[in-house]
Design a protein around this motif. Structure first.
Motif, PDB file in Angstrom:
ATOM      1  N   LYS A  29      -4.423   0.222   6.439  1.00  0.00           N
ATOM      2  CA  LYS A  29      -4.872  -0.571   5.293  1.00  0.00           C
ATOM      3  C   LYS A  29      -6.393  -0.706   5.300  1.00  0.00           C
ATOM      4  CE  LYS A  29      -0.618  -3.317   5.395  1.00  0.00           C
ATOM      5  NZ  LYS A  29      -0.032  -4.576   5.870  1.00  0.00           N
ATOM      6  N   ILE A  30      -6.950  -0.991   6.466  1.00  0.00           N
ATOM      7  CA  ILE A  30      -8.401  -1.148   6.578  1.00  0.00           C
ATOM      8  C   ILE A  30      -9.116   0.134   6.175  1.00  0.00           C
ATOM      9  CG2 ILE A  30     -10.292  -1.438   8.244  1.00  0.00           C
ATOM     10  CD1 ILE A  30      -8.419  -3.386   9.769  1.00  0.00           C
ATOM     11  N   THR A  31      -8.645   1.251   6.686  1.00  0.00           N
ATOM     12  CA  THR A  31      -9.277   2.537   6.377  1.00  0.00           C
ATOM     13  C   THR A  31      -9.247   2.819   4.882  1.00  0.00           C
ATOM     14  OG1 THR A  31      -8.711   3.427   8.551  1.00  0.00           O
ATOM     15  CG2 THR A  31      -9.198   5.020   6.805  1.00  0.00           C
ATOM     16  N   TYR A  32      -8.095   2.574   4.274  1.00  0.00           N
ATOM     17  CA  TYR A  32      -7.966   2.836   2.837  1.00  0.00           C
ATOM     18  C   TYR A  32      -8.871   1.930   2.014  1.00  0.00           C
ATOM     19  CZ  TYR A  32      -6.069   3.058  -1.859  1.00  0.00           C
ATOM     20  OH  TYR A  32      -5.951   3.189  -3.213  1.00  0.00           O
ATOM     21  N   ILE A  33      -8.835   0.632   2.284  1.00  0.00           N
ATOM     22  CA  ILE A  33      -9.627  -0.300   1.478  1.00  0.00           C
ATOM     23  C   ILE A  33     -11.121  -0.079   1.703  1.00  0.00           C
ATOM     24  CG2 ILE A  33     -10.103  -2.732   1.001  1.00  0.00           C
ATOM     25  CD1 ILE A  33      -7.169  -3.291   1.773  1.00  0.00           C
ATOM     26  N   ASN A  34     -11.510   0.295   2.906  1.00  0.00           N
ATOM     27  CA  ASN A  34     -12.925   0.630   3.133  1.00  0.00           C
ATOM     28  C   ASN A  34     -13.346   1.831   2.296  1.00  0.00           C
ATOM     29  OD1 ASN A  34     -13.973  -1.368   4.806  1.00  0.00           O
ATOM     30  ND2 ASN A  34     -13.187  -0.405   6.663  1.00  0.00           N
ATOM     31  N   GLY A  35     -12.446   2.777   2.093  1.00  0.00           N
ATOM     32  CA  GLY A  35     -12.744   3.899   1.214  1.00  0.00           C
ATOM     33  C   GLY A  35     -12.943   3.456  -0.229  1.00  0.00           C
ATOM     34  N   LEU A  36     -12.118   2.508  -0.674  1.00  0.00           N
ATOM     35  CA  LEU A  36     -12.291   1.948  -2.014  1.00  0.00           C
ATOM     36  C   LEU A  36     -13.633   1.237  -2.141  1.00  0.00           C
ATOM     37  CD1 LEU A  36      -8.749   0.336  -2.575  1.00  0.00           C
ATOM     38  CD2 LEU A  36      -9.563   2.522  -3.485  1.00  0.00           C
ATOM     39  N   GLN A 266     -13.247  15.132  -7.867  1.00  0.00           N
ATOM     40  CA  GLN A 266     -13.094  15.263  -6.424  1.00  0.00           C
ATOM     41  C   GLN A 266     -12.966  13.887  -5.756  1.00  0.00           C
ATOM     42  OE1 GLN A 266     -16.311  17.270  -4.432  1.00  0.00           O
ATOM     43  NE2 GLN A 266     -15.257  17.333  -2.470  1.00  0.00           N
ATOM     44  N   GLN A 267     -13.801  12.952  -6.173  1.00  0.00           N
ATOM     45  CA  GLN A 267     -13.761  11.596  -5.621  1.00  0.00           C
ATOM     46  C   GLN A 267     -12.423  10.925  -5.914  1.00  0.00           C
ATOM     47  OE1 GLN A 267     -16.500   8.846  -7.475  1.00  0.00           O
ATOM     48  NE2 GLN A 267     -16.909   7.811  -5.532  1.00  0.00           N
ATOM     49  N   ILE A 268     -11.952  11.068  -7.139  1.00  0.00           N
ATOM     50  CA  ILE A 268     -10.681  10.459  -7.527  1.00  0.00           C
ATOM     51  C   ILE A 268      -9.531  11.055  -6.724  1.00  0.00           C
ATOM     52  CG2 ILE A 268      -9.047  10.163  -9.434  1.00  0.00           C
ATOM     53  CD1 ILE A 268     -11.542  10.122 -11.310  1.00  0.00           C
ATOM     54  N   MET A 269      -9.540  12.375  -6.565  1.00  0.00           N
ATOM     55  CA  MET A 269      -8.481  13.032  -5.792  1.00  0.00           C
ATOM     56  C   MET A 269      -8.504  12.578  -4.337  1.00  0.00           C
ATOM     57  SD  MET A 269      -5.875  14.983  -5.897  1.00  0.00           S
ATOM     58  CE  MET A 269      -6.064  15.740  -7.525  1.00  0.00           C
ATOM     59  N   ASP A 273      -5.404  10.821  -2.441  1.00  0.00           N
ATOM     60  CA  ASP A 273      -4.888  11.349  -1.171  1.00  0.00           C
ATOM     61  C   ASP A 273      -4.924  10.282  -0.079  1.00  0.00           C
ATOM     62  OD1 ASP A 273      -4.469  13.803  -2.355  1.00  0.00           O
ATOM     63  OD2 ASP A 273      -6.277  14.738  -1.523  1.00  0.00           O
ATOM     64  N   ALA A 274      -5.989   9.468  -0.095  1.00  0.00           N
ATOM     65  CA  ALA A 274      -6.109   8.404   0.915  1.00  0.00           C
ATOM     66  C   ALA A 274      -5.011   7.362   0.743  1.00  0.00           C
ATOM     67  CB  ALA A 274      -7.485   7.754   0.819  1.00  0.00           C
ATOM     68  N   PHE A 275      -4.671   7.061  -0.501  1.00  0.00           N
ATOM     69  CA  PHE A 275      -3.572   6.118  -0.734  1.00  0.00           C
ATOM     70  C   PHE A 275      -2.260   6.694  -0.222  1.00  0.00           C
ATOM     71  CE2 PHE A 275      -0.070   4.461  -3.301  1.00  0.00           C
ATOM     72  CZ  PHE A 275      -0.203   3.108  -3.059  1.00  0.00           C
ATOM     73  N   GLN A 276      -2.020   7.966  -0.526  1.00  0.00           N
ATOM     74  CA  GLN A 276      -0.795   8.597  -0.042  1.00  0.00           C
ATOM     75  C   GLN A 276      -0.746   8.635   1.469  1.00  0.00           C
ATOM     76  OE1 GLN A 276       1.777   9.957  -2.368  1.00  0.00           O
ATOM     77  NE2 GLN A 276       2.720   9.400  -0.414  1.00  0.00           N
ATOM     78  N   GLU A 277      -1.888   8.849   2.086  1.00  0.00           N
ATOM     79  CA  GLU A 277      -1.951   8.850   3.560  1.00  0.00           C
ATOM     80  C   GLU A 277      -1.620   7.466   4.105  1.00  0.00           C
ATOM     81  OE1 GLU A 277      -2.611   9.748   7.539  1.00  0.00           O
ATOM     82  OE2 GLU A 277      -2.324  11.098   5.826  1.00  0.00           O
ATOM     83  N   MET A 278      -2.096   6.413   3.439  1.00  0.00           N
ATOM     84  CA  MET A 278      -1.805   5.065   3.909  1.00  0.00           C
ATOM     85  C   MET A 278      -0.317   4.747   3.841  1.00  0.00           C
ATOM     86  SD  MET A 278      -3.094   1.321   2.493  1.00  0.00           S
ATOM     87  CE  MET A 278      -2.391   1.585   0.858  1.00  0.00           C
ATOM     88  N   ILE A 279       0.333   5.076   2.745  1.00  0.00           N
ATOM     89  CA  ILE A 279       1.743   4.683   2.592  1.00  0.00           C
ATOM     90  C   ILE A 279       2.693   5.662   3.248  1.00  0.00           C
ATOM     91  CG2 ILE A 279       1.243   3.431   0.466  1.00  0.00           C
ATOM     92  CD1 ILE A 279       2.614   5.734  -1.058  1.00  0.00           C
ATOM     93  N   GLY A 280       2.225   6.875   3.588  1.00  0.00           N
ATOM     94  CA  GLY A 280       3.092   7.850   4.230  1.00  0.00           C
ATOM     95  C   GLY A 280       4.265   8.208   3.343  1.00  0.00           C
ATOM     96  N   ASN A 281       5.457   8.153   3.892  1.00  0.00           N
ATOM     97  CA  ASN A 281       6.668   8.500   3.138  1.00  0.00           C
ATOM     98  C   ASN A 281       7.319   7.290   2.490  1.00  0.00           C
ATOM     99  OD1 ASN A 281       6.519  11.257   3.835  1.00  0.00           O
ATOM    100  ND2 ASN A 281       7.448  10.817   5.842  1.00  0.00           N
ATOM    101  N   ASN A 282       6.625   6.169   2.519  1.00  0.00           N
ATOM    102  CA  ASN A 282       7.195   4.949   1.937  1.00  0.00           C
ATOM    103  C   ASN A 282       7.292   5.055   0.428  1.00  0.00           C
ATOM    104  OD1 ASN A 282       7.722   2.897   4.026  1.00  0.00           O
ATOM    105  ND2 ASN A 282       5.564   3.243   4.512  1.00  0.00           N
ATOM    106  N   ASP A 283       8.215   4.330  -0.120  1.00  0.00           N
ATOM    107  CA  ASP A 283       8.352   4.187  -1.561  1.00  0.00           C
ATOM    108  C   ASP A 283       8.819   2.766  -1.824  1.00  0.00           C
ATOM    109  OD1 ASP A 283       8.402   4.708  -4.223  1.00  0.00           O
ATOM    110  OD2 ASP A 283       9.686   6.465  -4.090  1.00  0.00           O
ATOM    111  N   VAL A 284       8.765   2.355  -3.092  1.00  0.00           N
ATOM    112  CA  VAL A 284       9.262   1.013  -3.438  1.00  0.00           C
ATOM    113  C   VAL A 284      10.659   1.144  -4.003  1.00  0.00           C
ATOM    114  CG1 VAL A 284       7.036  -0.055  -3.822  1.00  0.00           C
ATOM    115  CG2 VAL A 284       8.075   1.194  -5.678  1.00  0.00           C
TER     116      VAL A 284
END
Length: 284
Positions: A29-36, A266-269, A273-284
Motif C-alpha cells: 500500500k505504501i509503495t503504491y500510494i507513494n507512486g500516486l 506511459q505515466q498512466i499505464m 500497473d502499480a495498482f494491479q501489482e498492489m492488489i495481486g490476484n485479488n478481486d472484490v
C-alpha cells in the motif's frame, strides 16, 4: 474549450481496496500510494480510514501506511465514521482532510455508521468541534445523493436540505456521492446544477460509481453543468461493503486522466500497473 488546469482529480485507493477480502500487505500500500503522490496528478488522495478494523479489516494499518508516505504537494484525506476516529486522525498532522460519509438514506446510514441520519448530524457537530482549532478541514460525503436501492425517501430537495443544515455548521467542502450507482445521466446534470447554484460558496466534488459503459457519459454530463472536481480509482475498483451485494466500482481514474488531458499515456499505464501489482490476484 477544455482547460485541464481547471480540473481537480481525487484518487481513492482506500475506496478501491476496502472491499477486498485478502489483506494487502502494508508495504505494498505504501509503495503504491507513494507512486500516486510522486505523480502530482491529484489534488488529494483518499488513502485510509479510521473506522472499526472489525468492520473494514483492509484499513487496519492506516497509521502505519501514513508513516510510510512521502508527502509532497498532494494532500491526504482519511475517512472517519465517528468522534473516536476523528479524534485519532486529528492528531496526525500529515492528514489534511477528514471525510465523513453522511448518508441521506436511513437504511444505509444504519448499515454504514450504526446511526440514524439525525444522530449522524449530531456526530458531525461534535467532529466540527474537535477540528475547530486544528489544521484539518472536514469533507462531508452526501452518500446516496441520487437515490438508494432500499426504498427510502429521496428527492432533490432532501439533498439540498441536508447540505443546508450541514453548511450551517461551517462546513465548506462536500462530495456528492452516488454510492450504489443510482444516478442517471439526467439526474447528475439536474442535481449538480441545483447544488452548485444554491450553494455557490462551497467547494464541491463528485464521487460517482458507474458501470464502465456508462462512466464517460456520466462524467461528461457533470462536466457540462460545471463540475470541475472528480473522484475515481484506477481500474474502476471499489464499492462500499455495507451498501449491497452487487457492488459497482468507482469511475476509472485512467478514464478521468484521459478525458481531461492529465498525465501522459506511459505515466498512466505505469500507475495502472502499480495498482494491479498492489492488489495481486485479488478481486472484490
Amino acid at each position: 474549450m477544455l482547460n485541464s488546469s481547471e480540473i481537480r482529480l481525487v484518487e481513492c485507493p482506500r475506496d478501491a481496496i476496502q472491499g477486498i477480502g485478502d489483506f494487502i500487505p502494508t508495504q505494498k500500500k505504501i509503495t503504491y500510494i507513494n507512486g500516486l503522490l510522486a505523480s502530482e496528478l491529484f489534488e488529494y488522495i483518499d488513502f485510509g480510514s479510521f473506522v472499526s478494523p472489525k468492520a473494514v479489516p483492509q484499513v487496519v494499518d492506516t497509521v502505519e501506511v501514513l508513516d510510510g508516505l512521502e508527502k509532497g504537494k498532494t494532500k491526504l484525506l482519511a475517512i472517519v465514521a465517528n468522534e473516536r476516529g476523528a479524534e485519532a486522525a486529528s492528531k496526525l498532522g500529515q492528514i489534511d482532510y477528514l471525510g465523513y460519509p453522511f448518508s441521506i438514506s436511513e437504511t444505509f446510514q444504519k448499515r454504514n455508521a450504526n446511526s440514524t441520519v439525525e444522530e449522524s448530524l449530531e456526530r458531525v457537530k461534535r467532529i466540527c468541534d474537535l477540528l475547530q482549532f486544528g489544521k484539518q478541514d472536514l469533507v462531508v460525503y452526501i452518500s446516496m445523493a441520487f437515490g438508494n436501492p432500499y426504498g427510502d425517501l429521496w428527492h432533490e430537495d432532501l439533498v439540498l436540505g441536508w447540505i443546508e443544515r450541514l453548511s450551517d455548521l461551517g462546513i465548506k467542502r462536500f462530495s456528492i456521492a452516488d454510492t450504489t450507482s443510482e444516478a442517471s445521466v439526467e439526474a447528475i446534470s439536474t442535481l449538480y446544477r441545483l447544488v452548485a447554484n444554491q450553494f455557490s460558496s462551497i467547494e464541491l466534488s463528485l464521487h460517482l460509481h458507474a458501470r464502465i459503459e456508462e462512466a464517460l457519459l456520466k462524467v461528461n454530463a457533470a462536466y457540462e453543468v460545471g463540475c470541475r472536481r472528480f473522484e475515481g480509482a484506477f481500474l474502476g475498483f471499489g464499492g462500499c461493503p455495507f451498501a449491497k451485494d452487487d457492488l459497482v466500482g468507482n469511475i476509472p481514474m485512467e478514464l478521468l486522466l484521459d478525458r481531461f488531458g492529465k498525465g501522459n499515456p506511459q505515466q498512466i499505464m505505469q500507475l495502472m500497473d502499480a495498482f494491479q501489482e498492489m492488489i495481486g490476484n485479488n478481486d472484490v
